[in-house]
Design a protein around this motif. Structure first.
Motif, PDB file in Angstrom:
ATOM      1  N   HIS A   1      -6.023  -1.375   3.113  1.00 44.70           N
ATOM      2  CA  HIS A   1      -6.859  -1.470   1.924  1.00 44.70           C
ATOM      3  C   HIS A   1      -8.232  -0.900   2.236  1.00 44.70           C
TER       4      HIS A   1
ATOM      5  N   ARG B   1      -3.237 -12.277   0.286  1.00 45.08           N
ATOM      6  CA  ARG B   1      -2.111 -11.367   0.508  1.00 45.08           C
ATOM      7  C   ARG B   1      -0.780 -12.108   0.448  1.00 45.08           C
TER       8      ARG B   1
ATOM      9  N   GLU C   1       0.253 -12.655  -3.027  1.00 42.88           N
ATOM     10  CA  GLU C   1       0.828 -11.438  -3.599  1.00 42.88           C
ATOM     11  C   GLU C   1       2.302 -11.321  -3.237  1.00 42.88           C
TER      12      GLU C   1
ATOM     13  N   ARG D   1      -5.978  -0.197  -2.412  1.00 39.60           N
ATOM     14  CA  ARG D   1      -6.589  -1.249  -3.210  1.00 39.60           C
ATOM     15  C   ARG D   1      -8.018  -1.490  -2.763  1.00 39.60           C
ATOM     16  N   ASP D   2      -8.843  -1.879  -3.712  1.00 40.25           N
ATOM     17  CA  ASP D   2     -10.238  -2.195  -3.441  1.00 40.25           C
ATOM     18  C   ASP D   2     -10.327  -3.670  -3.068  1.00 40.25           C
ATOM     19  N   TRP D   3     -10.504  -3.930  -1.785  1.00 40.83           N
ATOM     20  CA  TRP D   3     -10.653  -5.304  -1.311  1.00 40.83           C
ATOM     21  C   TRP D   3     -11.977  -5.466  -0.568  1.00 40.83           C
TER      22      TRP D   3
ATOM     23  N   THR E   1       0.833  -1.194   0.000  1.00 43.19           N
ATOM     24  CA  THR E   1       0.000   0.000   0.000  1.00 43.19           C
ATOM     25  C   THR E   1       0.874   1.253   0.000  1.00 43.19           C
TER      26      THR E   1
ATOM     27  N   GLU F   1      -5.783   5.788  -3.408  1.00 45.14           N
ATOM     28  CA  GLU F   1      -4.470   5.137  -3.355  1.00 45.14           C
ATOM     29  C   GLU F   1      -4.546   3.715  -2.803  1.00 45.14           C
TER      30      GLU F   1
ATOM     31  N   ARG G   1     -10.990 -13.150  -5.683  1.00 47.88           N
ATOM     32  CA  ARG G   1      -9.557 -13.435  -5.550  1.00 47.88           C
ATOM     33  C   ARG G   1      -9.333 -14.811  -4.922  1.00 47.88           C
TER      34      ARG G   1
END
Length: 406
Positions: free
Chosen positions: A305, A363, A366, A229-231, A160, A227, A239
């Motif tokens: 997020h 996560r 990622e 992330r859309d979670w 982030t 800024e 996901r």
């Protein structure tokens, strides 16, 4: 088991040789300050740790025999180093996923930026920069100034915009988060927060920091940060399904995959609990709260997020010892019941206990997708492991829920 260390030392383009093995007191692989101290005593020149090369033994990011790539800022005497030929199989070539602070030139640029930025802010550096931690998720450095130390933190591409998240909370409750002195792309300078991490938090501290953080999240719920992330729940559900359809799913057996898919309806039910989407810390455990006896400061927003905030309540519960788990659950549920009348935070905790682990699986994947091969020992197997934790939670809900009369 403790950590032993070897270091392959370079100076610019030259490979100078190896030092070690030797032992250090701190077991965590990412904690390199004691490694730097020991190496400088042996080599009699200043050094910086660039990256992890190999690990033998140990687990969970600690213990075992760890080999690092180290850059000497001055050339040590040749007789202070051992062999100079790199053993076969050592990860030595360039890698497109290597972090900027894991390259000598990138590390120098980062530290120069920190010094220049503090100079421009009227807080010139008064001594040598100290390297505290380095790994695939962050580089952390302590810069001395006349007004106290300043921390320089660098984060990877998949992190982030931490300064944006901290800045959002500072606008609604300035004392809740560290003071940001300077910021750049995936880097920021923070004023030192005195005190200790809250691993031994009292019930009063748990209740106070939870209530204060919930109030700040409520204030931020109406102002989406682009800024971050859309979670939100629907995004996370997709996901997780993608994980099950890929290599992570192949690590699970058929019954496990079916059981995870059986949790799908919980995402919808969670969204119906009436809690707002807002800025989620993502790693809201007591090790990321810090206090010197006063009101705690919340640190480390690299996993922040935009989404359902129940994960923060569950993260705190997960990391607290048994008696405090119910305290944290009650504090979080009561705070949200007050902030969002008509919501059902207790039901949200019950529904989301396994879902939070599925978020962690996304996560961790990622992390694995964004780091070079030699750093994978930090996270190998983590996505499948936390998916199995989700299934255990679904079968045997946490005892803290009983106290909430779920």
């Amino acid at each position: 088991m403790s950590r032993t260390v070897s270091a392959w030392v370079t100076s610019g383009e030259d490979l100078l040789g190896v030092v070690g093995p030797f032992s250090v007191d701190v077991p965590w692989w990412s904690e390199v300050e004691p490694v730097v101290g020991r190496l400088e005593g042996l080599l009699r020149v200043p050094v910086l740790v660039l990256r992890l090369l190999t690990v033998e033994g140990g687990e969970g990011g600690r213990d075992g025999h760890v080999t690092y790539h180290v850059e000497a800022l001055q050339r040590p005497a040749p007789e202070l180093l051992g062999r100079r030929s790199v053993p076969e199989g050592l990860s030595w070539g360039d890698d497109v996923l290597r972090m900027p602070w894991a390259r000598a030139e990138g590390l120098r640029e980062l530290l120069d930026w920190g010094v220049r930025t503090l100079e421009a802010a009227g807080r010139p550096v008064t001594g040598r920069v100290v390297q505290r931690r380095t790994w695939n998720l962050a580089g952390l450095f302590r810069l001395p100034t006349a007004r106290g130390p300043v921390w320089l933190k660098a984060t990877p591409r998949f992190a982030t915009d931490e300064a944006a998240a901290v800045g959002a909370f500072a606008r609604v409750d300035a004392g809740l988060v560290p003071t940001v002195i300077g910021r750049g792309e995936h880097r920021m300078l923070m004023a030192h927060v005195p005190g200790e991490d809250c691993w031994d938090a009292s019930p009063e501290t748990v209740t106070a920091v939870t209530g204060r953080f919930v109030a700040a999240q409520t204030a931020l719920a109406h102002h989406r940060l682009p800024e971050l992330r859309d979670w939100r729940t629907a995004v996370l559900a997709d996901r997780v399904n993608a994980l099950l359809d890929g290599p992570v799913g192949a690590e699970l057996d058929r019954e496990e995959r079916q059981a995870v898919r059986g949790l799908t309806d919980r995402w919808r039910l969670l969204a119906e609990c009436g809690l707002p989407d807002t800025v989620v810390h993502g790693d809201f455990h007591p090790g990321n709260w810090r206090t010197d006896g006063g009101a705690p400061v919340v640190m480390d927003f690299a996993d922040a997020h935009w989404g359902n905030l129940v994960v923060d309540g569950l993260r705190a519960i997960d990391f607290l010892p048994g008696p405090l788990r119910a305290t944290a659950a009650r504090a979080w549920a009561e705070a949200w019941a007050a902030q969002a009348p008509g919501s059902d935070p207790v039901r949200a905790l019950a529904l989301a206990e396994p879902l939070a682990h599925l978020l962690y699986a996304v996560r961790y994947q990622e992390f694995l997708d964004g780091i070079e091969a030699s750093e994978r020992p930090y996270h190998d197997g983590d996505p499948a492991a936390v998916i199995r934790s989700a299934l255990r939670c679904a079968e045997r809900p946490g005892a803290f829920l009983t106290d909430l009369e779920v």
